[in-house]
Design a protein around this motif. Structure first.
Motif, PDB file in Angstrom:
ATOM      1  N   ASP A  38       0.911  -1.177   0.093  1.00  0.00           N
ATOM      2  CA  ASP A  38       0.193  -0.085  -0.046  1.00  0.00           C
ATOM      3  C   ASP A  38       1.005   1.172  -0.020  1.00  0.00           C
ATOM      4  O   ASP A  38       0.790   2.201  -0.977  1.00  0.00           O
ATOM      5  CB  ASP A  38      -0.813  -0.127   1.316  1.00  0.00           C
ATOM      6  CG  ASP A  38      -1.909  -1.055   1.046  1.00  0.00           C
ATOM      7  OD1 ASP A  38      -2.168  -1.558   0.037  1.00  0.00           O
ATOM      8  OD2 ASP A  38      -2.526  -1.369   2.113  1.00  0.00           O
ATOM      9  N   HIS A  80       2.417   1.589  -3.477  1.00  0.00           N
ATOM     10  CA  HIS A  80       1.385   2.347  -4.304  1.00  0.00           C
ATOM     11  C   HIS A  80       1.183   3.743  -4.141  1.00  0.00           C
ATOM     12  O   HIS A  80       1.012   4.572  -5.145  1.00  0.00           O
ATOM     13  CB  HIS A  80       0.142   1.661  -4.398  1.00  0.00           C
ATOM     14  CG  HIS A  80       0.565   0.114  -5.027  1.00  0.00           C
ATOM     15  ND1 HIS A  80      -0.623  -0.936  -4.754  1.00  0.00           N
ATOM     16  CD2 HIS A  80       1.316  -0.456  -5.742  1.00  0.00           C
ATOM     17  CE1 HIS A  80      -0.141  -2.102  -5.544  1.00  0.00           C
ATOM     18  NE2 HIS A  80       0.833  -1.701  -5.844  1.00  0.00           N
ATOM     19  N   LEU A  81       1.154   4.213  -2.894  1.00  0.00           N
ATOM     20  CA  LEU A  81       0.908   5.434  -2.536  1.00  0.00           C
ATOM     21  C   LEU A  81       1.768   6.379  -3.049  1.00  0.00           C
ATOM     22  O   LEU A  81       1.816   7.491  -3.641  1.00  0.00           O
ATOM     23  CB  LEU A  81       0.494   5.769  -1.191  1.00  0.00           C
ATOM     24  CG  LEU A  81       0.279   7.001  -0.468  1.00  0.00           C
ATOM     25  CD1 LEU A  81      -0.827   7.771  -1.402  1.00  0.00           C
ATOM     26  CD2 LEU A  81       0.309   7.087   0.867  1.00  0.00           C
ATOM     27  N   THR A  82       3.132   5.732  -2.900  1.00  0.00           N
ATOM     28  CA  THR A  82       4.500   6.862  -2.982  1.00  0.00           C
ATOM     29  C   THR A  82       4.320   6.793  -4.664  1.00  0.00           C
ATOM     30  O   THR A  82       4.672   7.794  -5.164  1.00  0.00           O
ATOM     31  CB  THR A  82       5.559   5.971  -2.454  1.00  0.00           C
ATOM     32  OG1 THR A  82       5.321   5.648  -0.914  1.00  0.00           O
ATOM     33  CG2 THR A  82       6.718   6.849  -2.718  1.00  0.00           C
ATOM     34  N   GLY A  85       2.027   7.008  -6.807  1.00  0.00           N
ATOM     35  CA  GLY A  85       1.141   7.809  -7.016  1.00  0.00           C
ATOM     36  C   GLY A  85       1.368   9.091  -6.807  1.00  0.00           C
ATOM     37  O   GLY A  85       1.421  10.016  -7.770  1.00  0.00           O
TER      38      GLY A  85
END
Length: 441
Positions: free
Chosen positions: A372, A375-377, A379
């Motif tokens: 998670d 994926h956040l990084t 984005g």
């Protein structure tokens, strides 16, 4: 461009904010008005924007054709701020009432053609803006008038309107309609019966007999006022050319807006009107400009493919290698919920050196959390890459304008995260307008 000296100069009596639609002219005019008033000037802001954002940002329920005082101004030395919104038809009515006898004024105001002309004739709004500017200047109640020009299709309409309306009033069609009343006597009747019968027969079919009759009645009633329109328009035009006037061209760092700004700069020079400079509005910046778009995209791709793994304490690094500790407590990184937050350059460096996958050592729940975070990084890195692309495009657009017009002073205003809706927001815009620096964040 330094705007505070311009606002403080008592010789500056009129500031005209002009430019294409949607570039922030209304906000710029309001922010300049607030700043000038709080620096001791007696200011009135005239807006022609139908969106009514100016009234809302100044805490006024509504604006109309009468200047209204704005409360909450922290002025010194008698500084005050008034604001008004142009009522095009009411301004036209005031002209008729001021320059015609009561009976004739009533006949004009009730005339159907006049009502149509005053409400929607092409160029009437721009002409009435000029008319209202002349009225405000003549009252001498304020020592600074800030004008927000109409949201026209073309930024040149404001300058062209007096000439267009004057051409209409002096045109052959109007003169032909006025001729019977001026000739008089038997000759006039002969002209009316022969010449007008041909014209009215043709125009009556095209426009309708009643409409043509309304036009003729209007022209007969307005005959004595036509010269006054042209005289006042010429006087206001000369006022715009005077040394006490300053034009500010407002644009955004977009190709179309700056193309129109360049056209307006050239037109102002041709008309010998004083240009103070260009306000480049909604300019984007970044506090992480050292990380290029290319490196950010590469880091995001590597994160998505699992080629960057978390090391002890959340430190971004290479798989299978020990995390490097900070040399001192002053170099420690801020901690997040999942450990120390890596800086963009750390991510880009790690992404540039993909390594074999390390043997999984974390618990399943921790693996899910790590995915998670990756994926956040990723984005966020893609958002940064897009921001850098926007910055590069804006810089190219600015450079093209500067190359064409190196003589034009420029001030840049950083884009705000939200809309301006109160005096505090207008003060923030004023601070950015007068800083005169390229935004860094």
């Amino acid at each position: 461009m330094e705007l505070d000296p311009l606002l403080d100069d008592r010789g500056t009596r009129i500031i005209v904010c002009c430019g294409a639609g949607g570039v922030g002219k209304t906000t710029t005019a309001a922010a300049l008005g607030v700043r000038a008033a709080e620096r001791g000037r007696r200011v009135v802001v005239l807006t022609i924007d139908p969106a009514r954002r100016l009234a809302q940002s100044m805490g006024i329920d509504s604006l109309d054709n009468t200047p209204r005082k704005v409360d909450g101004i922290k002025g010194s030395d008698g500084g005050e701020l008034h604001a008004m919104m142009l009522d095009m038809k009411r301004t036209f009515d005031e002209i008729v009432e001021a320059h015609a006898e009561p009976e004739r004024a009533r006949a004009i105001l009730e005339n159907p053609f006049y009502q149509s002309l005053s409400a929607g004739f092409a160029g009437t709004q721009e002409y009435m803006a000029m008319e209202k500017l002349g009225q405000l200047r003549a009252r001498d109640e304020w020592d600074l008038i800030v004008v927000d020009t109409p949201p026209s299709r073309s930024a040149l309409d404001f300058l062209d309107a007096p000439k267009r309306l004057g051409s209409f009033l002096d045109g052959k069609f109007i003169k032909l309609l006025m001729a019977p009343a001026k000739v008089g006597g038997r000759a006039g009747m002969k002209f009316l019966n022969v010449g007008m019968s041909m014209m009215t027969g043709t125009l009556g079919k095209l426009l309708g007999g009643q409409f043509l009759k309304d036009v003729q009645t209007f022209v007969a009633a307005m005959d004595t006022m036509f010269g006054g329109f042209r005289t006042r328009a010429d006087a206001t035009y000369r006022l715009l050319q005077a040394p006490g006037t300053a034009f500010l061209v407002v644009a955004t760092p977009e190709r179309d807006a700056l193309r129109e700004a360049a056209y307006f700069v050239e037109r102002l020079a041709a008309e010998e009107m004083p240009l103070a400079g260009l306000v480049l509005n909604r300019v984007h910046g970044s506090g992480a400009a050292r990380l290029s778009a290319e490196r950010a995209r590469a880091a995001a791709e590597n994160l998505d493919e699992g080629r960057i793994v978390d090391q002890g304490g959340g430190k971004a690094g290479l798989g299978g290698s020990p995390a490097t500790e900070p040399e001192s407590e002053h170099e420690s990184r801020p901690e997040s919920e999942h450990g120390t937050v890596p800086e963009p350059n750390d991510l880009a460096t790690a992404a540039a050196h993909p390594v074999p996958e390390a043997a999984p050592t974390a618990e399943p729940a921790q693996e899910t959390t790590d995915v998670d975070v990756r994926h956040l990084t990723a984005g966020l890195l893609r958002l940064h890459a897009e921001r850098m692309r926007v910055l590069a495009r804006e810089q190219r657009t600015r450079d093209r304008f500067t190359a064409l017009h190196p003589e034009v002073a420029v001030t840049e205003v950083a884009a705000l995260p939200g809309d301006v809706h109160d005096l505090a927001g207008l003060r923030a815009i004023g601070d950015r307008l007068t800083a005169g620096r390229t935004p860094s964040a």
